[in-house]
Scaffold this active site. Structure first.
Site, PDB file in Angstrom:
ATOM      1  N   ASP A  61      40.225  54.086  32.439  1.00 36.79           N
ATOM      2  CA  ASP A  61      40.132  53.384  33.796  1.00 36.79           C
ATOM      3  C   ASP A  61      39.097  53.776  34.538  1.00 36.79           C
ATOM      4  N   ILE A  62      38.412  53.124  35.079  1.00 36.94           N
ATOM      5  CA  ILE A  62      37.088  53.421  35.941  1.00 36.94           C
ATOM      6  C   ILE A  62      37.646  54.232  37.261  1.00 36.94           C
ATOM      7  N   THR A 102      41.059  48.941  41.689  1.00 44.05           N
ATOM      8  CA  THR A 102      39.962  48.828  40.751  1.00 44.05           C
ATOM      9  C   THR A 102      38.664  48.682  41.520  1.00 44.05           C
ATOM     10  N   THR A 127      29.127  39.743  44.137  1.00 43.19           N
ATOM     11  CA  THR A 127      29.375  38.341  43.634  1.00 43.19           C
ATOM     12  C   THR A 127      28.898  37.467  44.922  1.00 43.19           C
ATOM     13  N   GLU A 129      30.674  35.678  46.440  1.00 41.99           N
ATOM     14  CA  GLU A 129      31.825  35.350  47.317  1.00 41.99           C
ATOM     15  C   GLU A 129      31.756  36.305  48.633  1.00 41.99           C
ATOM     16  N   TYR A 151      40.375  39.237  47.053  1.00 44.84           N
ATOM     17  CA  TYR A 151      39.277  39.557  46.131  1.00 44.84           C
ATOM     18  C   TYR A 151      37.844  39.991  46.522  1.00 44.84           C
ATOM     19  N   ALA A 153      37.088  40.424  49.607  1.00 44.65           N
ATOM     20  CA  ALA A 153      36.871  41.457  50.536  1.00 44.65           C
ATOM     21  C   ALA A 153      36.817  43.039  49.864  1.00 44.65           C
ATOM     22  N   LYS A 155      35.593  43.280  46.811  1.00 49.95           N
ATOM     23  CA  LYS A 155      34.110  43.142  46.121  1.00 49.95           C
ATOM     24  C   LYS A 155      33.070  43.497  47.269  1.00 49.95           C
ATOM     25  N   ASN A 180      28.954  31.390  40.091  1.00 52.37           N
ATOM     26  CA  ASN A 180      30.123  31.265  39.324  1.00 52.37           C
ATOM     27  C   ASN A 180      29.567  31.087  37.828  1.00 52.37           C
ATOM     28  N   ASN A 181      29.928  32.046  37.083  1.00 48.20           N
ATOM     29  CA  ASN A 181      29.403  31.857  35.773  1.00 48.20           C
ATOM     30  C   ASN A 181      30.297  31.096  34.802  1.00 48.20           C
ATOM     31  N   ARG A 215      30.937  24.689  44.044  1.00 53.59           N
ATOM     32  CA  ARG A 215      30.389  26.214  43.386  1.00 53.59           C
ATOM     33  C   ARG A 215      28.954  25.721  42.630  1.00 53.59           C
TER      34      ARG A 215
HETATM   35  P1  NAD Z   1      36.838  39.606  33.787  1.00 51.55           P
HETATM   36  O1  NAD Z   1      38.297  39.657  34.677  1.00 51.55           O
HETATM   37  O2  NAD Z   1      36.729  38.438  32.714  1.00 51.55           O
HETATM   38  O3  NAD Z   1      36.994  41.049  32.868  1.00 51.55           O
HETATM   39  C1  NAD Z   1      37.039  42.212  33.905  1.00 51.55           C
HETATM   40  C2  NAD Z   1      37.078  43.304  32.850  1.00 51.55           C
HETATM   41  O4  NAD Z   1      37.280  44.296  33.442  1.00 51.55           O
HETATM   42  C3  NAD Z   1      38.328  43.256  31.691  1.00 51.55           C
HETATM   43  O5  NAD Z   1      37.598  43.489  30.552  1.00 51.55           O
HETATM   44  C4  NAD Z   1      39.209  44.129  32.324  1.00 51.55           C
HETATM   45  O6  NAD Z   1      40.153  44.748  31.013  1.00 51.55           O
HETATM   46  C5  NAD Z   1      38.311  45.290  32.934  1.00 51.55           C
HETATM   47  N1  NAD Z   1      38.917  46.184  33.770  1.00 51.55           N
HETATM   48  C6  NAD Z   1      39.847  45.784  35.021  1.00 51.55           C
HETATM   49  N2  NAD Z   1      40.399  46.794  35.778  1.00 51.55           N
HETATM   50  C7  NAD Z   1      39.663  47.757  35.215  1.00 51.55           C
HETATM   51  C8  NAD Z   1      39.832  49.050  35.063  1.00 51.55           C
HETATM   52  N3  NAD Z   1      40.464  49.795  36.442  1.00 51.55           N
HETATM   53  N4  NAD Z   1      38.967  50.148  34.520  1.00 51.55           N
HETATM   54  C9  NAD Z   1      38.273  49.681  33.420  1.00 51.55           C
HETATM   55  N5  NAD Z   1      38.155  48.419  33.083  1.00 51.55           N
HETATM   56  C10 NAD Z   1      38.813  47.613  33.960  1.00 51.55           C
HETATM   57  O7  NAD Z   1      35.672  39.621  34.587  1.00 51.55           O
HETATM   58  P2  NAD Z   1      34.244  38.936  34.773  1.00 51.55           P
HETATM   59  O8  NAD Z   1      34.377  37.351  35.093  1.00 51.55           O
HETATM   60  O9  NAD Z   1      33.544  39.111  33.267  1.00 51.55           O
HETATM   61  O10 NAD Z   1      33.457  39.418  35.993  1.00 51.55           O
HETATM   62  C11 NAD Z   1      33.011  40.902  35.670  1.00 51.55           C
HETATM   63  C12 NAD Z   1      32.035  41.232  36.909  1.00 51.55           C
HETATM   64  O11 NAD Z   1      31.370  40.214  37.318  1.00 51.55           O
HETATM   65  C13 NAD Z   1      33.339  41.389  38.079  1.00 51.55           C
HETATM   66  O12 NAD Z   1      32.937  42.476  38.754  1.00 51.55           O
HETATM   67  C14 NAD Z   1      33.294  40.070  38.957  1.00 51.55           C
HETATM   68  O13 NAD Z   1      33.597  40.559  40.297  1.00 51.55           O
HETATM   69  C15 NAD Z   1      31.706  39.696  38.823  1.00 51.55           C
HETATM   70  N6  NAD Z   1      31.395  38.487  39.098  1.00 51.55           N
HETATM   71  C16 NAD Z   1      31.986  37.434  38.210  1.00 51.55           C
HETATM   72  C17 NAD Z   1      31.647  36.165  38.351  1.00 51.55           C
HETATM   73  C18 NAD Z   1      32.309  35.090  37.456  1.00 51.55           C
HETATM   74  O14 NAD Z   1      31.926  33.666  37.941  1.00 51.55           O
HETATM   75  N7  NAD Z   1      33.184  35.371  36.489  1.00 51.55           N
HETATM   76  C19 NAD Z   1      30.511  35.847  39.095  1.00 51.55           C
HETATM   77  C20 NAD Z   1      30.093  36.709  40.066  1.00 51.55           C
HETATM   78  C21 NAD Z   1      30.404  38.164  39.863  1.00 51.55           C
HETATM   79  O1  TDX Z   2      43.219  25.638  38.358  1.00 48.84           O
HETATM   80  C1  TDX Z   2      42.271  25.351  39.188  1.00 48.84           C
HETATM   81  N1  TDX Z   2      41.893  24.430  40.034  1.00 48.84           N
HETATM   82  C2  TDX Z   2      40.928  24.340  40.909  1.00 48.84           C
HETATM   83  O2  TDX Z   2      40.731  23.563  41.283  1.00 48.84           O
HETATM   84  C3  TDX Z   2      41.386  26.648  39.391  1.00 48.84           C
HETATM   85  C4  TDX Z   2      41.652  28.082  38.521  1.00 48.84           C
HETATM   86  C5  TDX Z   2      40.376  26.695  40.265  1.00 48.84           C
HETATM   87  N2  TDX Z   2      40.185  25.525  40.875  1.00 48.84           N
HETATM   88  C6  TDX Z   2      39.119  25.493  41.807  1.00 48.84           C
HETATM   89  C7  TDX Z   2      39.071  26.775  42.811  1.00 48.84           C
HETATM   90  C8  TDX Z   2      37.498  26.874  43.068  1.00 48.84           C
HETATM   91  O3  TDX Z   2      37.229  26.126  44.038  1.00 48.84           O
HETATM   92  O4  TDX Z   2      37.684  25.723  41.125  1.00 48.84           O
HETATM   93  C9  TDX Z   2      36.779  26.336  41.845  1.00 48.84           C
HETATM   94  C10 TDX Z   2      36.587  27.783  40.609  1.00 48.84           C
HETATM   95  O5  TDX Z   2      37.661  28.477  40.692  1.00 48.84           O
HETATM   96  P1  TDX Z   2      37.648  29.937  39.849  1.00 48.84           P
HETATM   97  O6  TDX Z   2      37.204  29.352  38.523  1.00 48.84           O
HETATM   98  O7  TDX Z   2      39.051  30.364  40.166  1.00 48.84           O
HETATM   99  O8  TDX Z   2      36.601  30.544  40.547  1.00 48.84           O
HETATM  100  P2  TDX Z   2      36.054  31.079  41.942  1.00 48.84           P
HETATM  101  O9  TDX Z   2      37.522  31.319  42.833  1.00 48.84           O
HETATM  102  O10 TDX Z   2      35.005  30.267  42.339  1.00 48.84           O
HETATM  103  O11 TDX Z   2      35.646  32.662  41.806  1.00 48.84           O
HETATM  104  C11 TDX Z   2      34.952  32.856  40.705  1.00 48.84           C
HETATM  105  O12 TDX Z   2      33.238  32.738  41.023  1.00 48.84           O
HETATM  106  C12 TDX Z   2      32.897  34.066  41.539  1.00 48.84           C
HETATM  107  C13 TDX Z   2      35.209  34.142  39.761  1.00 48.84           C
HETATM  108  O13 TDX Z   2      36.517  33.881  39.540  1.00 48.84           O
HETATM  109  C14 TDX Z   2      34.844  35.391  40.618  1.00 48.84           C
HETATM  110  O14 TDX Z   2      34.905  36.544  39.815  1.00 48.84           O
HETATM  111  C15 TDX Z   2      33.405  35.416  41.059  1.00 48.84           C
HETATM  112  O15 TDX Z   2      33.108  36.245  41.805  1.00 48.84           O
END
Ligand code: NAD
Ligand code: TDX
Length: 337
Positions: A61-62, A102, A127, A129, A151, A153, A155, A180-181, A215
């Site tokens: 855990d971090i 976390t 992010t 967000e 979330y 907030a 971040k 959004n990735n 997005r």
């Molecule tokens: P994810 O939820 O897929 O992965 C998160 C990882 O962190 C998991 O492997 C989980 O086991 C680990 N983790 C969670 N709590 C932990 C802890 N306390 N100690 C150690 N490991 C822990 O997330 P993601 O989508 O890959 O996002 C990664 C980062 O990028 C996050 O910081 C997220 O805020 C940021 N981010 C994501 C997106 C997106 O679109 N997914 C966009 C912008 C920024």
């Molecule tokens: O079932 C769904 N139906 C729907 O309409 C889900 C899961 C999402 N949505 C909408 C909500 C959002 O407008 O789609 C959009 C994308 O939703 P998510 O995939 O949950 O992403 P979002 O809330 O935009 O956040 C993502 O981008 C920024 C990542 O999850 C975050 O970790 C990142 O920081």
């Protein structure tokens, strides 16, 4: 000079893509991955490195100061990239505690260790967000932060805490704010993998509200390139927006998915809106563009490749869609039949 990377959350979506990206490079000496393996962490994403001398996985855990200190002592990392987080907005609305712990306390623990031990770069993965929602125009790095859900907030808290460690203690922090990735290995609770896998199973696609929230989609490999670019070319104490330049309404993405899979639009199910649902995210990326980074993947092709990846990796996502996730989903979206 070869470098040692300390990655946190490397078993999640973006983290595991980043580890793959690093492992292809000769100038990477070692990758140390600290991951708690929450529901979102999947070591199978990186199983090909089980016997690779350059890859070290540590289950932990971090927020655990002892483990974090041990990693600094033992591996003396050059770079730390903090991906570890609770990352799903809907879960943060249902149960914010883990996000505060976390995303904020975890970042604090890492920053404290970095302050004590020293390193070349500390990359805090923030992010888009954190800026909140924007009706028109795009956010610049200097705009105020107005996060609107637990979330974002949490971040934003980590983002500014990281900056404070630069301003106060001169820890060489850089903060990235990506949009959004999408791509392989994304947990099937997020929009794209959820909708692709539901459509493959002929299950409804739950579109929140009117489906017109916007997005900006960034292919995960472009994000990985941007992170390494920022490590090499970015200035400490700075924030960099990383956007894909592909703003789309959720309903447009949904139609693209259905079309590519040859599934009918009747699978779309409009459900109750997400609480406090941010209408639109948009990033101005001039700062990073001026340094020389641009995304190389074209959305129209990369979204098809992504859909095909889930189509070809049922063994990866099927186990994730049973059990805990489904239970959560049922309790939160009762309107979905
Ligand atoms: P994810 O939820 O897929 O992965 C998160 C990882 O962190 C998991 O492997 C989980 O086991 C680990 N983790 C969670 N709590 C932990 C802890 N306390 N100690 C150690 N490991 C822990 O997330 P993601 O989508 O890959 O996002 C990664 C980062 O990028 C996050 O910081 C997220 O805020 C940021 N981010 C994501 C997106 C997106 O679109 N997914 C966009 C912008 C920024
Ligand atoms: O079932 C769904 N139906 C729907 O309409 C889900 C899961 C999402 N949505 C909408 C909500 C959002 O407008 O789609 C959009 C994308 O939703 P998510 O995939 O949950 O992403 P979002 O809330 O935009 O956040 C993502 O981008 C920024 C990542 O999850 C975050 O970790 C990142 O920081």
């Amino acid at each position: 000079m070869k470098k040692t990377y300390f990655i946190t959350g490397g078993c999640g979506f973006i983290g595991s893509n980043f580890v793959h990206y690093l492992m292809e490079q000769e100038l990477v000496e070692r990758v140390v991955n600290l991951d708690k393996l929450t529901y979102a962490g999947n070591p199978a994403n990186l199983k090909q490195y089980d016997n690779d001398r350059r890859y070290h996985f540590i289950h932990g855990d971090i927020c655990d100061k002892k483990i974090v200190e041990q990693i600094f002592d033992q591996y003396k990392p050059d770079y730390l990239v903090n991906f570890a987080a609770e990352s799903h907005v809907d879960r943060s609305i249902g149960k914010p505690e883990d996000f505060i712990q976390t995303d904020i306390f975890g970042a604090f623990t890492l920053l404290e260790a970095a302050r004590k031990h020293g390193l070349e770069r500390f990359i805090q993965i923030s992010t888009d967000e954190v800026y909140g929602s924007i009706v028109s125009g795009s956010f610049r790095e200097t705009d105020p932060l107005m996060p609107r859900n637990p979330y974002s907030a949490s971040k934003a808290g980590a983002d500014r805490l990281a900056y404070s460690y630069y301003a106060t203690y001169k820890v060489p922090v850089i903060i990235t704010r990506a949009s959004n990735n999408y791509g392989p290995y994304q947990y099937p609770e997020k929009l794209i993998p959820l909708f692709v896998t539901n459509a493959m199973e002929d299950k409804p696609l739950p579109l929140y509200g009117d489906g017109k929230n916007v997005r900006d989609w960034l292919y995960v490999e472009d994000h990985c390139r941007a992170i390494q670019f920022v490590i090499e070319k970015g200035a400490v104490g700075e924030v960099y927006n990383i956007g894909g330049g592909n703003e789309l309404m959720n309903v447009e993405i949904t139609r693209t998915i259905l079309e590519h899979l040859g599934k009918p639009e009747s699978l779309i199910r409009y459900v109750d809106d997400r609480l406090g649902h941010d209408r639109r995210y948009s990033l101005n990326c001039e700062k990073l563009n001026k340094l020389g980074w641009r995304p190389v993947h074209v959305f129209e092709q990369a979204i098809k490749d992504t859909i095909d990846w889930y189509r070809e990796h049922e063994d990866w996502w099927r186990p994730l869609k049973t059990g805990e996730y489904l239970e959560y989903y049922k309790t939160h979206y009762k309107t979905l039949s």
